[in-house]
Scaffold this motif. Structure first.
Motif, mmCIF file in Angstrom:
data_model
loop_
_atom_site.group_PDB
_atom_site.id
_atom_site.type_symbol
_atom_site.label_atom_id
_atom_site.label_comp_id
_atom_site.label_asym_id
_atom_site.label_seq_id
_atom_site.Cartn_x
_atom_site.Cartn_y
_atom_site.Cartn_z
ATOM 1 N N ALA A 90 0.835 -1.206 0.000
ATOM 2 C CA ALA A 90 0.000 0.000 0.000
ATOM 3 C C ALA A 90 0.869 1.254 0.000
ATOM 4 C CB ALA A 90 -0.930 -0.003 1.217
ATOM 5 N N GLY A 91 1.925 1.262 0.809
ATOM 6 C CA GLY A 91 2.828 2.408 0.838
ATOM 7 C C GLY A 91 3.504 2.628 -0.502
ATOM 8 N N PHE A 92 3.904 1.540 -1.148
ATOM 9 C CA PHE A 92 4.514 1.641 -2.475
ATOM 10 C C PHE A 92 3.525 2.231 -3.478
ATOM 11 C CE2 PHE A 92 5.143 -0.220 -6.693
ATOM 12 C CZ PHE A 92 6.394 0.295 -6.996
ATOM 13 N N LEU A 93 2.285 1.756 -3.440
ATOM 14 C CA LEU A 93 1.274 2.262 -4.373
ATOM 15 C C LEU A 93 0.959 3.737 -4.127
ATOM 16 C CD1 LEU A 93 -1.150 -0.802 -4.543
ATOM 17 C CD2 LEU A 93 0.443 0.001 -6.313
ATOM 18 N N VAL A 94 0.922 4.146 -2.866
ATOM 19 C CA VAL A 94 0.696 5.557 -2.552
ATOM 20 C C VAL A 94 1.857 6.391 -3.096
ATOM 21 C CG1 VAL A 94 0.597 7.239 -0.665
ATOM 22 C CG2 VAL A 94 -0.799 5.171 -0.568
ATOM 23 N N GLY A 95 3.079 5.928 -2.873
ATOM 24 C CA GLY A 95 4.242 6.642 -3.389
ATOM 25 C C GLY A 95 4.242 6.713 -4.903
ATOM 26 N N GLY A 97 1.591 6.579 -6.852
ATOM 27 C CA GLY A 97 0.522 7.506 -7.234
ATOM 28 C C GLY A 97 0.937 8.953 -7.050
ATOM 29 N N ALA A 98 1.625 9.239 -5.951
ATOM 30 C CA ALA A 98 2.090 10.609 -5.710
ATOM 31 C C ALA A 98 3.098 11.019 -6.771
ATOM 32 C CB ALA A 98 2.694 10.726 -4.320
ATOM 33 N N ARG A 99 3.924 10.077 -7.193
ATOM 34 C CA ARG A 99 4.924 10.370 -8.224
ATOM 35 C C ARG A 99 4.241 10.669 -9.566
ATOM 36 N NH1 ARG A 99 9.872 12.340 -8.648
ATOM 37 N NH2 ARG A 99 11.079 11.285 -10.218
ATOM 38 N N TYR A 100 3.260 9.833 -9.943
ATOM 39 C CA TYR A 100 2.541 10.051 -11.204
ATOM 40 C C TYR A 100 1.710 11.325 -11.181
ATOM 41 C CZ TYR A 100 3.765 5.639 -13.395
ATOM 42 O OH TYR A 100 4.444 4.612 -13.977
ATOM 43 N N ALA A 101 1.192 11.688 -9.993
ATOM 44 C CA ALA A 101 0.352 12.879 -9.871
ATOM 45 C C ALA A 101 1.175 14.149 -9.665
ATOM 46 C CB ALA A 101 -0.624 12.710 -8.713
ATOM 47 N N SER A 102 2.494 14.002 -9.656
ATOM 48 C CA SER A 102 3.397 15.133 -9.397
ATOM 49 C C SER A 102 3.100 15.795 -8.056
ATOM 50 C CB SER A 102 3.317 16.168 -10.519
ATOM 51 O OG SER A 102 3.746 15.614 -11.729
ATOM 52 N N GLY A 103 2.778 14.975 -7.070
ATOM 53 C CA GLY A 103 2.517 15.496 -5.734
ATOM 54 C C GLY A 103 1.550 14.605 -4.988
ATOM 55 N N CYS A 104 1.425 14.886 -3.714
ATOM 56 C CA CYS A 104 0.570 14.074 -2.846
ATOM 57 C C CYS A 104 -0.679 14.863 -2.456
ATOM 58 C CB CYS A 104 1.365 13.650 -1.608
ATOM 59 S SG CYS A 104 2.027 15.058 -0.689
ATOM 60 N N THR A 105 -1.474 14.266 -1.593
ATOM 61 C CA THR A 105 -2.719 14.910 -1.186
ATOM 62 C C THR A 105 -2.471 16.230 -0.464
ATOM 63 O OG1 THR A 105 -2.704 13.541 0.801
ATOM 64 C CG2 THR A 105 -4.053 12.786 -1.018
#
Length: 144
Positions: A90-95, A97-105
């Motif tokens: 889950a942590g890997f997937l969040v990371g 996703g943040a990388r693809y989205a050019s940022g986090c929540t």
């Protein structure tokens, strides 16, 4: 709809939101930086590290604040019903996703939307939709 009054803390939630907003505003006004956790932490891992001081202080604050809050009152302990393998994936997937989205929540949701960024609005709506879909799938299809 049933509200668990033990965990319903609108005052503390409002105070926390105001503090997060104030911290984000101070960082952008006085340092010209966006308070996105993935960018701040990622900056610690990249070379050259000419601005690691404020980044370390920010990350240290994320770690120290819950410890201090626990010392001042009832500690907030997360009850995660998953094994370490699931948590790591889950942590890997969040990371990822943040990388693809050019940022986090935090970067998009708190800072980007407040700056009127359309990209941040789309990213935040996508984060929220993915979270909602995950809960629905887990609760209704997997049987959480």
């Amino acid at each position: 709809m049933l509200i668990d009054s033990t965990h319903f803390t609108p005052g503390l939630s409002l105070a926390g939101g105001l503090i997060i907003g104030l911290a984000a505003a101070v960082l952008v006004l006085f340092n010209g930086r966006i308070a996105g956790i993935s960018g701040i932490f990622g900056g610690l891992l990249s070379l050259p590290r000419n601005d690691s001081g404020w980044r370390l202080a920010f990350v240290a604050g994320l770690v120290i604040a819950p410890i201090v809050a626990g010392l001042l009152g009832k500690p907030a302990i997360a009850d995660i019903e998953a094994n370490w393998g699931v948590i790591l994936v889950a942590g890997f997937l969040v990371g990822l996703g943040a990388r693809y989205a050019s940022g986090c929540t935090s970067g998009h949701g708190v800072c980007g939307i407040s700056r009127g960024s359309l990209r941040s609005l789309v990213a935040t709506l996508t984060f929220m939709a993915a979270g909602l879909l995950t809960v629905v799938v887990h609760q209704h299809l997997i049987g959480g």
